[in-house]
Structures are given as C-alpha cells and as structure tokens.
Design a protein around this motif. Structure first.
Motif, PDB file in Angstrom:
ATOM      1  N   CYS A  35       2.577  26.023   1.572  1.00 51.24           N
ATOM      2  CA  CYS A  35       3.921  26.523   1.284  1.00 51.24           C
ATOM      3  C   CYS A  35       4.953  26.003   2.283  1.00 51.24           C
ATOM      4  CB  CYS A  35       3.932  28.056   1.297  1.00 51.24           C
ATOM      5  SG  CYS A  35       2.955  28.817  -0.016  1.00 51.24           S
ATOM      6  N   LEU A  41       3.299  34.209  -4.159  1.00 47.67           N
ATOM      7  CA  LEU A  41       3.444  34.979  -2.940  1.00 47.67           C
ATOM      8  C   LEU A  41       3.625  36.463  -3.237  1.00 47.67           C
ATOM      9  CD1 LEU A  41       5.779  32.784  -0.673  1.00 47.67           C
ATOM     10  CD2 LEU A  41       3.299  32.832  -0.782  1.00 47.67           C
ATOM     11  N   VAL A  46       4.665  32.671   9.784  1.00 45.72           N
ATOM     12  CA  VAL A  46       4.211  33.736   8.898  1.00 45.72           C
ATOM     13  C   VAL A  46       4.390  35.046   9.655  1.00 45.72           C
ATOM     14  CG1 VAL A  46       2.278  34.721   7.617  1.00 45.72           C
ATOM     15  CG2 VAL A  46       2.521  32.232   7.785  1.00 45.72           C
ATOM     16  N   LEU A  93       7.303  34.778   4.660  1.00 44.91           N
ATOM     17  CA  LEU A  93       7.355  33.411   5.174  1.00 44.91           C
ATOM     18  C   LEU A  93       8.743  33.101   5.723  1.00 44.91           C
ATOM     19  CD1 LEU A  93       4.658  33.105   3.707  1.00 44.91           C
ATOM     20  CD2 LEU A  93       5.457  30.911   2.826  1.00 44.91           C
ATOM     21  N   LEU A 102      -1.586  29.991   2.673  1.00 46.85           N
ATOM     22  CA  LEU A 102      -0.151  29.706   2.750  1.00 46.85           C
ATOM     23  C   LEU A 102       0.200  28.341   3.315  1.00 46.85           C
ATOM     24  CD1 LEU A 102       0.922  33.180   4.193  1.00 46.85           C
ATOM     25  CD2 LEU A 102       1.100  32.425   1.811  1.00 46.85           C
ATOM     26  N   TRP A 114       0.268  37.978  -4.256  1.00 50.40           N
ATOM     27  CA  TRP A 114      -0.607  38.038  -3.084  1.00 50.40           C
ATOM     28  C   TRP A 114      -0.234  39.224  -2.200  1.00 50.40           C
ATOM     29  CZ3 TRP A 114      -0.671  32.196  -1.324  1.00 50.40           C
ATOM     30  CH2 TRP A 114      -1.586  31.496  -2.122  1.00 50.40           C
TER      31      TRP A 114
END
Length: 517
Positions: free
Chosen positions: A480, A494, A445, A438, A477, A497
């Motif tokens: 976020c 994160l 992204v 990120l 996401l 994931w």
C-alpha cells in the motif's frame, strides 16, 4: 662518524644536534578532517570501551521536538580518573597498548569524534575515584590545544543518569554539534535516524561480530528528552546489535570447506588463510546484508578478533562477479610488522609484495594450491547460476517499531525496493472503530493505542512490542506504500481488514474475561 666534505654517498645522514618543535595549532584543525565515516568513528569509540573491559555498551541518540541533539556512547568499563582523562584527551598521546588491545595509535578518540562533532566531552569514574570530566572543542584545540575541565557535579549527574549501565565504574563519551545532525530538516529526523541506525547496526554487527558472539551486549537507543523519560526507559526506541558473521553460513557451498592454507610470507613467517565458500544465492544476513557482494569478496582481516577489513583482494587480483562466494579470514599477527599494516581508522590493511608473493605459494595440508580454492569458488557460483530460481517481488523495507530480529529475516527473505523509506509502526490515538491507519506520506502504520495492552498481556510495551501483530500488518500492508494513484478497491480492502481485526480484539477480550473451567 664525522661528516667528510666531498663524500658522494653514505648510508647514515650526519646530524649536529636536535630541537623540540611543538605542534602548531593548525594540526588540531586537521583532526576534524580525517575522513572518518560516521559508523567507523562510532566503532572506534567502542574499541576504547572494549579495551576498558566493558561488557555492556550503549550508543544513545538524544532528540527533542523533531531535532537530533547529540550522541553518547556509554560503557561499564574500568573508567578513568583525572590523570587518565588528561592522558586520553591529550592530542598525540599514545599510551602503552597490550598485545590484545584494539587501540593502536592514540588518536582515535579525538580524531574520530572531532571529525563529526564540534565538541567532545568525556565523563568517567573508577571504583576508587569520583566522577570527573574533560571537554575538547574545535575552537579549544585551535587555541593552543586547550582542554576544559567539566564541572564535577555535572559529570556525576551524567554518570548517575546511566546508573543502569554504569553501576560502579564506566565512561560516557558525548558528541555535541554533530554536523550531520544539524543538516536534518525539522520533521525529517525519524527518516534520518531510521537509516542512520540501520547502517550503524549493520556496521557494528559486522566488524565486532566475534565480540558479540562471545557475549558483548551492544545496544543502540533513542531517547526523546522532551518526553520526560530519564535514562533508558521502556518507551525508548531500542535495538540490541546482533552479530553479522560474514562466515556464518549453515552449510558451506562446497564439501571440504572451510579449508586452511599456509602462505610463506618473507619477513613475517607462515600466515594462515582460512578459505570459505558460501552457497550460491544464499539469502542469509551474513552474506547479503554486509554490503555489495562484489566488494565483500576476498580477504577479511582481523586484529585481536576485531574485523578491520571486510573484503577486497589487496592488489593480488581484481574483484570478479564469479568470485562473490569466496571469502578468506586472516588473523593479523599481534606484533607490528612491515608486511601488513593497518591504517589509523582501522578499516583497511596495506600489504607489500611479500604478502602477494606468499599467496602464490600458499598450500593446504594436502599440498593443494590456494588458486585451486578460487577455482572451486567459481565452480560453485557457475553451477548455482544455472539453477532456475523463483524471483521474489521487492518490498518496501521494514523500519522503526518492528523487532530487529523480524526485520533481519524479512531482509534475508525478500529483496528491497531501492530508495524507499522504511515502513514504521507506532501507537497513536485513533477512533474506537479503527484498529489501524496508514500515513502514506510518512510511510507509517499507526495502531490504535486503546488496544495496546491486549497485545502485550497487560504489560507496558516497548517501541518494538507486539511483534506478531506488527509483522502480519507489514505483510498485509507493504504494497500500500510507494503507490501513485490510490484505488477505491484498495481502500475498501483496508476498511474490511480494520473491521475484521477489531472483531478479533473483541474475541480476545471475551476469552480473557471468561472464568477458567
């Protein structure tokens, strides 16, 4: 009749002769201040392409090293020879328009372009003539309306560069010195282009929706000239504009609609009004994504199937919250008249009292009055407002890198957080143990490009590739971004994931490597 001194009144003003007064160069400067919005100006250029019988049009942004350089509109229409180019670039020239033409006044190309750019270049070729070009600049117009002849070798090179569009004939309109581009700070071009293209896509999708529904191919593309790519390569950001139909509901809000009413308009004859009622709280793009609902109620005027006014009651009544479901389609007569007139920018219709008087007398085939339609629309709105509805949490909008069709559905289903920059998706160099990263400062992204082929079946992917993967990441996401304090628990999420997604890529590679049984 000769003038008689002492006459107190007469209908005809007597004259004794005439003289020709050429326009002052100051008139040329007035062309740069016509009040064209950016989207309206680009749409005016596309009208010319449609009049030239083009069925493929591309709006092309050029950029380099964080700067936005220029804008081009390319079409595969009939093209123009030297004489046609001279006529098109003559300020004040008005050609003979057919009844089905979108052009009207002969000023759109020059006024729309010079309202935004300091230089307008047109290169074109026909099936019977070689490529040629002309250029107008703000300084040249001030200098006795000077028009420059483009080097024919450059005109040919420009046409050749877009041979995927211009095969035998076509036209390229180029804007340089675009004032809006020059105000974009370095490093901000991505955000500017993302918003500008989204607005342009929505405007063109709405105002040209009938043409798009009939098969017109209209694309918006961005080319980074520093990348060495020529023309429209696969890596170029590319959006196919889709029709945004303001009457494109699946089910009407009330049975029996749409319904045709006939308004007897003095000086015009019978005018058909096609009245529509949307379903209350519809989330469809044609209802939600065409602008403020209050502003979009009312009349939708079309001229030769091109939308020229999207909403508004034209002084007949004031817009009201309980009438947001009411939209009325009106096709303007092809002939000029004194009752309904269109402004030069083709975005507003001016009406006379004869039109509003006709509305008060309008009825349908069963004798029901037009005002009854408004009552029906209000009833549907009030009934829908009484229903309990689950309120969905606003999200940061999706941006560049996600397929436009996916973005449209997300916008239909989820409200957007106001003022948030869109979330973009790009492929970049990341460590082997990282599937994505990120960049919260840029609302981006970044996916590990090592795995790009795995999600494109080994094929070269475009800017909007891997739609399923990117969509799932967006849903995971989205929350976020736009945060203040970054929590450790969120970072931990994160991390795992990333680990799980990497294992899924390895599983995919293993399955592909196994022989078929």
């Amino acid at each position: 009749m000769p003038y008689e001194p002492g006459a107190t009144w007469q209908y005809d003003v007597p004259t004794t002769g005439s003289t020709h007064l050429p326009p002052d160069a100051g008139y040329g400067r007035a062309l740069t201040n016509q009040g064209y919005g950016f989207e309206v100006a680009v749409a005016d250029l596309i009208d010319n392409s449609i009049d030239a019988k083009a069925d493929k049009i591309v709006v092309h942004f050029l950029r380099d090293a964080g700067r936005i350089l220029t804008l081009l509109v390319i079409d595969n229409g009939n093209g123009m020879d030297e004489e046609g180019l001279d006529a098109a670039m003559t300020v004040g020239h008005r050609r003979d328009y057919g009844e089905s033409a979108l052009g009207m006044y002969g000023t759109g190309l020059k006024a729309a372009s010079l309202s935004h750019a300091s230089s307008l270049t047109v290169a074109s070729r026909t099936r019977r003539s070689r490529a040629a070009g002309r250029r107008l600049t703000a300084e040249g117009i001030a200098d006795s309306f000077r028009c420059d002849t483009v080097d024919p070798r450059y005109a040919q090179d420009l046409v050749d560069r877009y041979d995927g569009i211009i095969e035998w004939q076509g036209t390229i309109v180029r804007w340089d010195g675009v004032r809006a581009f020059e105000t974009v700070a370095r490093g901000q071009s991505d955000q500017f282009l993302s918003k500008a293209i989204a607005r342009l896509e929505a405007h063109l999708g709405l105002y040209l929706h009938r043409y798009l529904q009939r098969g017109l191919k209209l694309d918006i593309a961005v080319w980074d000239v520093g990348s060495g790519e020529q023309g429209l390569g696969e890596e170029v950001d590319h959006i196919a504009v889709e029709a945004l139909d303001p009457f494109g509901y699946k089910v009407p809000g009330k049975a029996g609609y749409p319904r045709d009413f006939t308004a007897p308009v003095e000086g015009l004859g019978d005018l058909r009004l096609t009245a529509h009622i949307w379903q209350a709280k519809s989330k469809q793009a044609g209802f939600r994504q065409v602008g403020s609902l209050t502003e979009r109620q009312g009349f939708y005027f079309y001229r030769n199937d091109r939308l020229v006014q999207a909403g508004g009651w034209n002084g007949w009544r004031n817009p009201e919250g309980h009438l947001v479901l009411a939209r009325v389609a009106v096709d303007l007569p092809s002939h000029e008249n004194s009752v309904l007139s269109l402004d030069v920018k083709k975005e507003r219709v001016t009406v006379t009292p004869a039109f509003t008087d006709g509305l008060d007398k309008a009825t349908d085939s069963r004798g029901r009055h037009f005002r009854n339609y408004l009552a029906d629309a209000e009833t549907v709105y009030r009934d829908g407002s009484r229903r309990n509805e689950i309120v969905r949490k606003p999200v940061t909008p999706p941006g560049k890198g996600l397929d436009p069709k996916v973005k449209r559905v997300i916008k239909e289903e989820l409200p957007e957080k106001p003022g948030e920059d869109p979330i973009t998706f790009t492929w970049g160099a990341l460590p082997s143990g990282q599937f994505f990263r990120l960049d919260r400062e840029r609302n981006a992204v970044i996916l590990n490009r090592t795995y790009r082929d795995d999600f494109n079946d080994g094929k070269r992917g475009g800017a909007n590739d891997a739609p399923v993967t990117k969509t799932l990441l967006y849903l995971l996401l989205e929350d976020c971004f736009g945060l203040g304090r970054w929590e450790r628990s969120r970072q931990d999420r994160l991390d795992y994931w990333n680990t799980i997604l990497l294992s899924s890529v390895e599983a995919l590679r293993t399955r592909r490597a196994q022989p078929l049984s």
